[in-house]
Write a protein that holds these residues in place. Structure first.
Motif, PDB file in Angstrom:
ATOM      1  N   SER A 127      57.230  46.702  42.818  1.00 52.48           N
ATOM      2  CA  SER A 127      55.838  46.868  42.664  1.00 52.48           C
ATOM      3  C   SER A 127      54.977  45.740  42.707  1.00 52.48           C
ATOM      4  CB  SER A 127      55.764  47.474  41.085  1.00 52.48           C
ATOM      5  OG  SER A 127      56.276  46.685  40.084  1.00 52.48           O
ATOM      6  N   LYS A 128      53.774  45.819  42.830  1.00 48.60           N
ATOM      7  CA  LYS A 128      52.607  44.907  43.128  1.00 48.60           C
ATOM      8  C   LYS A 128      52.200  44.632  41.637  1.00 48.60           C
ATOM      9  CE  LYS A 128      49.444  48.179  44.418  1.00 48.60           C
ATOM     10  NZ  LYS A 128      48.683  48.392  45.419  1.00 48.60           N
ATOM     11  N   ARG A 129      51.837  43.362  41.396  1.00 49.93           N
ATOM     12  CA  ARG A 129      51.196  42.891  40.174  1.00 49.93           C
ATOM     13  C   ARG A 129      49.855  43.223  40.254  1.00 49.93           C
ATOM     14  NH1 ARG A 129      54.877  40.017  37.297  1.00 49.93           N
ATOM     15  NH2 ARG A 129      53.237  38.848  36.148  1.00 49.93           N
ATOM     16  N   PRO A 130      49.194  43.407  39.026  1.00 54.91           N
ATOM     17  CA  PRO A 130      47.618  43.477  38.860  1.00 54.91           C
ATOM     18  C   PRO A 130      47.117  42.254  39.340  1.00 54.91           C
ATOM     19  CG  PRO A 130      48.694  43.756  36.894  1.00 54.91           C
ATOM     20  CD  PRO A 130      49.708  43.659  37.709  1.00 54.91           C
ATOM     21  N   VAL A 131      45.859  42.077  39.588  1.00 52.86           N
ATOM     22  CA  VAL A 131      45.029  40.910  39.705  1.00 52.86           C
ATOM     23  C   VAL A 131      44.367  40.564  38.208  1.00 52.86           C
ATOM     24  CG1 VAL A 131      43.052  39.966  40.720  1.00 52.86           C
ATOM     25  CG2 VAL A 131      44.424  41.587  42.058  1.00 52.86           C
TER      26      VAL A 131
END
Length: 128
Positions: A2-6
């Motif tokens: 999963s991508k990480r939030p900015v």
């Protein structure tokens, strides 16, 4: 993977601490009799809400999380982010629906927009 939030916007940590204190304070009362045991559910629900609820900003979407469930909204569907009279920010979608952004207020709205890569602009006819 999963991508990480900015950016992650959450409620103040004081809410989490207050929920923990209330939970520990309710234990002796709830332990007095089984009829009072459900009282533990109230501070426990507030604790889970304080831990979970918030808004995660990604480059391509917003994720709004609540006590139960959440919403994923692509930036392309958001037409406006606007604070109400109490300073809470809501997102107006292209279909006319409105989603309140948990933990986002007038003060941290510029941070949310900067993290998203979208410019900050004022409505026409207002001074900024």
């Amino acid at each position: 993977m999963s991508k990480r939030p900015v950016l992650r916007v959450r409620k103040s940590g004081a809410v989490l601490v207050a929920a923990l204190i209330a939970l520990f304070g309710a234990v002796p009362l709830a332990g007095a009799t089984w009829a009072l045991a459900p009282l533990l559910l109230i501070p426990l629900a507030v604790l889970v809400w304080a831990w979970r609820a918030g808004t995660d900003v990604y480059a391509d979407e917003l994720r709004v999380r609540a006590l139960f469930g959440g919403s994923r909204v692509p930036w392309s569907r958001i037409t406006e982010l606007a604070p109400d009279e109490r300073g809470r920010v809501s997102a107006l979608l292209d279909n006319g629906n409105v989603i309140r952004l948990t933990a986002v207020d007038r003060d941290n709205l510029p941070l949310v927009l900067a993290a998203s890569g979208h410019p900050l602009s004022a409505p026409a006819g207002t001074d900024q």
